[in-house]
Design a protein around this motif. Sequence first.
Motif, PDB file in Angstrom:
ATOM      1  N   ASP A  65       1.234  -4.220  -3.349  1.00 41.73           N
ATOM      2  CA  ASP A  65       1.132  -5.325  -2.452  1.00 41.73           C
ATOM      3  C   ASP A  65       2.243  -6.401  -2.452  1.00 41.73           C
ATOM      4  O   ASP A  65       2.570  -6.853  -3.866  1.00 41.73           O
ATOM      5  CB  ASP A  65      -0.253  -6.140  -2.510  1.00 41.73           C
ATOM      6  N   ARG A 111       8.873 -15.965  -6.736  1.00 41.24           N
ATOM      7  CA  ARG A 111       9.125 -16.986  -5.651  1.00 41.24           C
ATOM      8  C   ARG A 111      10.505 -16.607  -5.088  1.00 41.24           C
ATOM      9  O   ARG A 111      11.374 -16.405  -5.611  1.00 41.24           O
ATOM     10  CB  ARG A 111       9.012 -18.431  -6.148  1.00 41.24           C
ATOM     11  N   SER A 150       7.422 -19.377 -13.691  1.00 42.30           N
ATOM     12  CA  SER A 150       6.192 -19.672 -13.117  1.00 42.30           C
ATOM     13  C   SER A 150       6.529 -21.381 -12.471  1.00 42.30           C
ATOM     14  O   SER A 150       7.207 -21.870 -12.881  1.00 42.30           O
ATOM     15  CB  SER A 150       5.127 -19.669 -14.124  1.00 42.30           C
ATOM     16  N   THR A 160       5.604 -10.381  -9.491  1.00 49.51           N
ATOM     17  CA  THR A 160       5.973 -10.961  -8.322  1.00 49.51           C
ATOM     18  C   THR A 160       6.803 -12.368  -8.389  1.00 49.51           C
ATOM     19  O   THR A 160       6.471 -13.135  -9.591  1.00 49.51           O
ATOM     20  CB  THR A 160       5.018 -11.563  -7.026  1.00 49.51           C
ATOM     21  N   THR A 177      -2.062  -0.635  -4.653  1.00 49.88           N
ATOM     22  CA  THR A 177      -3.244  -0.532  -3.663  1.00 49.88           C
ATOM     23  C   THR A 177      -3.833   0.899  -3.743  1.00 49.88           C
ATOM     24  O   THR A 177      -4.756   1.023  -2.934  1.00 49.88           O
ATOM     25  CB  THR A 177      -2.565  -0.974  -2.243  1.00 49.88           C
ATOM     26  N   THR A 190       3.598  -3.757   1.828  1.00 49.16           N
ATOM     27  CA  THR A 190       3.599  -2.993   0.734  1.00 49.16           C
ATOM     28  C   THR A 190       4.686  -2.328   0.142  1.00 49.16           C
ATOM     29  O   THR A 190       5.616  -2.033   1.348  1.00 49.16           O
ATOM     30  CB  THR A 190       2.536  -1.812   0.265  1.00 49.16           C
ATOM     31  N   ARG A 209       2.937  -9.339  -1.598  1.00 50.64           N
ATOM     32  CA  ARG A 209       2.252 -10.807  -1.920  1.00 50.64           C
ATOM     33  C   ARG A 209       1.918 -10.723  -3.460  1.00 50.64           C
ATOM     34  O   ARG A 209       1.856 -11.956  -4.278  1.00 50.64           O
ATOM     35  CB  ARG A 209       1.406 -11.271  -0.974  1.00 50.64           C
ATOM     36  N   THR A 210       1.120  -9.892  -4.104  1.00 53.76           N
ATOM     37  CA  THR A 210       0.270 -10.073  -5.327  1.00 53.76           C
ATOM     38  C   THR A 210       0.954  -9.213  -6.495  1.00 53.76           C
ATOM     39  O   THR A 210       0.461  -9.510  -7.653  1.00 53.76           O
ATOM     40  CB  THR A 210      -1.305  -9.669  -5.178  1.00 53.76           C
ATOM     41  N   GLY A 211       1.715  -8.076  -5.813  1.00 46.61           N
ATOM     42  CA  GLY A 211       1.973  -7.235  -7.067  1.00 46.61           C
ATOM     43  C   GLY A 211       1.063  -6.173  -7.378  1.00 46.61           C
ATOM     44  O   GLY A 211       1.314  -5.238  -8.098  1.00 46.61           O
ATOM     45  N   LYS A 212      -0.044  -6.345  -6.963  1.00 42.68           N
ATOM     46  CA  LYS A 212      -1.253  -5.412  -7.028  1.00 42.68           C
ATOM     47  C   LYS A 212      -1.045  -4.086  -6.692  1.00 42.68           C
ATOM     48  O   LYS A 212      -0.728  -3.892  -5.623  1.00 42.68           O
ATOM     49  CB  LYS A 212      -2.537  -5.995  -6.966  1.00 42.68           C
ATOM     50  N   PRO A 260      -0.513  -4.218 -12.053  1.00 45.87           N
ATOM     51  CA  PRO A 260       0.299  -4.858 -11.057  1.00 45.87           C
ATOM     52  C   PRO A 260       1.722  -4.797 -11.557  1.00 45.87           C
ATOM     53  O   PRO A 260       2.200  -4.726 -12.677  1.00 45.87           O
ATOM     54  CB  PRO A 260      -0.169  -6.287 -10.814  1.00 45.87           C
TER      55      PRO A 260
END
Length: 105
Positions: free
Chosen positions: A70, A89, A103, A87, A77, A59, A72-75, A84
């Motif tokens: 997070d 690539r 995307s 995020t 925690t 995180t 990986r997800t941007g959410k 979020p």
Amino acid sequence: MSFVKVCPLAEVPADGALAVEIGGTPVAVVRAGDDVFAVNDICSHAEVSLSEGEVYNGTIECWLHGSCFDLRTGKPTNPPATQPVATYRVKVEDGDVYVALGSDD
């Protein structure tokens, strides 16, 4: 989707983040162990730079109010953030970090 070279990997601190900008979008390039991530650099709660926060346990923590996101997800925690962050690539080639804002579709 097109990847943009943003920095040499060596410029991103171990278990830390580096602020970059891609076409006007603030991005935090983050190293967590051997992994490299990219998230929007602006906290969804208080609009401060996430790249100035601590990186741990997958995180990144906002330095102002302590929300963690997070990688990986941007959410978020934990509170106070509830939304979020985006995020992006990432790929590392020949010692350089590349980020794609678009995307997959």
